[in-house]
Design a protein around this motif. Structure first.
Motif, mmCIF file in Angstrom:
data_model
loop_
_atom_site.group_PDB
_atom_site.id
_atom_site.type_symbol
_atom_site.label_atom_id
_atom_site.label_comp_id
_atom_site.label_asym_id
_atom_site.label_seq_id
_atom_site.Cartn_x
_atom_site.Cartn_y
_atom_site.Cartn_z
ATOM 1 N N SER A 114 0.303 -0.904 0.181
ATOM 2 C CA SER A 114 -0.170 0.205 0.013
ATOM 3 C C SER A 114 0.706 1.779 0.144
ATOM 4 O O SER A 114 1.027 2.582 -0.740
ATOM 5 N N ASN A 115 1.753 1.206 1.133
ATOM 6 C CA ASN A 115 2.821 2.304 0.811
ATOM 7 C C ASN A 115 3.570 2.162 -0.399
ATOM 8 O O ASN A 115 3.976 3.977 -0.853
ATOM 9 N N LEU A 116 3.962 1.682 -1.321
ATOM 10 C CA LEU A 116 3.919 1.721 -2.777
ATOM 11 C C LEU A 116 3.359 2.249 -3.476
ATOM 12 O O LEU A 116 3.765 2.944 -4.446
ATOM 13 N N ILE A 117 2.354 1.776 -3.099
ATOM 14 C CA ILE A 117 1.129 2.019 -4.133
ATOM 15 C C ILE A 117 0.700 3.440 -4.160
ATOM 16 O O ILE A 117 0.213 4.665 -4.956
ATOM 17 N N LYS A 118 0.638 4.008 -2.596
ATOM 18 C CA LYS A 118 0.796 5.184 -2.819
ATOM 19 C C LYS A 118 2.120 6.781 -3.375
ATOM 20 O O LYS A 118 0.945 7.294 -3.572
ATOM 21 N N LEU A 119 2.714 6.351 -3.347
ATOM 22 C CA LEU A 119 3.551 6.228 -4.035
ATOM 23 C C LEU A 119 4.262 6.362 -5.400
ATOM 24 O O LEU A 119 4.940 7.211 -5.978
ATOM 25 N N ASP A 120 3.448 5.069 -5.734
ATOM 26 C CA ASP A 120 3.838 5.181 -6.958
ATOM 27 C C ASP A 120 4.855 4.845 -7.492
ATOM 28 O O ASP A 120 6.396 5.008 -8.457
ATOM 29 N N MET A 121 5.544 3.291 -6.621
ATOM 30 C CA MET A 121 7.339 3.230 -6.249
ATOM 31 C C MET A 121 7.309 1.795 -7.003
ATOM 32 O O MET A 121 6.017 0.880 -6.401
#
Length: 139
Positions: free
Chosen positions: A28-35
């Motif tokens: 979820s953290n990766l998705i939020k930052l588009d990483m």
């Protein structure tokens, strides 16, 4: 390229991911930052691993479609991580990125604390700007 440094190009905005975190939360953290991936750090900010979309996808499939336990980041993270430092040469890094190497690297200080991340896109953006400057001078 001589005047451009890793510090100039890197991003200091990256997902905060710790080893004990559930992989679905890391995802979820990766998705939020588009990483595509992010360093895994201990509470002091020291690099302990790397987690990418690939590992997150694996965990998400297990949870959603196979109703299996939720893995933690330390279960799936890569513990051998290629890093760059603030003093590394940008051109050398760009050449390294042409090989079958990671697309994104954690940038660490002398104490192995993560200070940012640098990706192919960061370098490509800089090269695009340099090309635009050259075209402007020529035109």
């Amino acid at each position: 390229m001589d005047s451009v440094s890793i510090k100039d190009l890197m991003s200091t905005h990256f997902a905060t991911i710790h080893p004990e975190m559930p992989v679905v939360e890391a995802s979820s953290n990766l998705i939020k930052l588009d990483m595509l991936g992010s360093p895994v750090t201990d509470e002091a900010g020291t690099l302990v691993g790397w987690i990418s979309e690939r590992e997150c996808l694996q965990a998400a499939l297990q949870v959603v479609y196979h109703n299996q336990r939720v893995a933690t980041v330390k279960d799936l993270m890569q513990s051998e991580v290629l890093t760059v430092s603030l003093t590394d040469d940008v051109l050398s890094l760009a050449q390294q990125m042409l090989a079958a190497k990671p697309k994104i690297y954690p940038v660490v200080d002398a104490a192995n604390k993560v200070v940012g991340v640098i990706s192919r896109r960061h370098i490509l953006n800089m090269l695009d700007q340099k090309l635009a400057e050259l075209c402007q001078k020529a035109g």
